[in-house]
Write a protein that holds these residues in place. Structure first.
Motif: not given
Length: 289
Positions: A153-164
């Protein structure tokens, strides 16, 4: 071999001058200097081998050749204008291109899109679907929502939602999870084996494979088995009673959905803020009945 056509600008200069009967007025209309318009018309006359205007002290007058040519040039320019208008975006609107995982478009964006369009009626949205990370390099988007690892994704990307990852099934599908068909999305490092280990139950083997979480959720919704997907993908389906948890356990995923801003336009920022807020609200347990 057919002779090359004169440049389009020569015809534009001729048409504007013929309509205004003035090189000066034509120049102001099409954003050129008077001398440039005069020169382009002269070049067209030399190419055709006939005079198109009588130059008079008080202005211009069309010759018979000019009168013969003008209707055809008018028609040709109108055809070109009509052809290009089909591809042009209304200048009063913003065109926003979003490249996203097909699963996100289907299960996250589509259910909430009426709210976004109501808030931002002037934004024209173009959605480009992708499955694998390399497909995103083929599009030029304002916003990207990729599926993959943090590194991809790259360092500038943000997690969308949860990781579950959670196990879900149709409310009509009865039986214990261990006895039901299991649906697995390929192309990820997660699956039923690590989920079963995290849940503290015996190893599980899937019997149906699909290429991403979106189809897995679709298959489960229609009673084909139990799917293992990111919990925020199923928010809309759970609210509608189309899907229900098959087990209380969850697994922290290695691959997730990440949002990247490729432009900072007002439309891109508005979309980013809307979808982040929507997903955060969806991931709050008391939001789902």
């Amino acid at each position: 071999m057919a002779p090359a056509l004169p440049p389009l600008n020569w015809f534009r200069a001729f048409e504007a001058a013929a309509r205004n009967l003035s090189f000066t007025a034509a120049a102001g209309e099409i954003g050129m200097t008077q001398s440039a318009v005069s020169q382009q018309v002269k070049s067209l006359e030399m190419r055709l081998g006939v005079p198109l205007f009588d130059r008079k002290a008080r202005g211009l007058a069309l010759t018979d050749h000019g009168r013969r040519l003008l209707p055809q040039v008018d028609a040709a320019l109108a055809t070109l204008t009509g052809a290009t208008a089909a591809f042009a975006t209304d200048q009063a609107t913003d065109l926003l291109t979003v490249s996203a995982s097909i699963s996100v478009i289907q299960w996250v964006i589509a259910p909430g899109l009426p709210e976004f369009t109501e808030r931002h009626p002037d934004i024209v949205l173009r959605l480009i679907g992708a499955v694998w990370p390399d497909e995103f390099t083929q599009t030029a988007a304002d916003v990207e929502i990729r599926f993959g690892s943090r590194k991809q994704a790259g360092s500038d990307a943000e997690l969308l939602g949860t990781d579950k990852l959670v196990a879900l099934k149709s409310p009509e599908l009865d039986g214990k999870l261990e006895d039901l068909p299991l649906i697995e999305a390929v192309g990820t490092s997660d699956g039923w084996k690590p989920w079963a280990q995290a849940a503290g139950i015996a190893p599980l083997s899937p019997s149906l494979f699909v290429d991403s979480y979106g189809p897995a959720l679709q298959m489960a919704m229609h009673g084909n088995g139990v799917c293992l997907v990111h919990e925020h993908l199923a928010t809309a389906a759970r609210r509608q009673g189309l899907i229900t948890p098959a087990h209380e356990a969850s697994l922290t995923a290695n691959e997730n959905y990440y949002l990247s801003m490729k432009s900072k336009t007002a439309a891109a920022v508005a979309f980013r803020n809307w979808i982040v807020a929507s997903v955060c609200a969806a991931d709050t347990p008391d939001k789902i009945g």
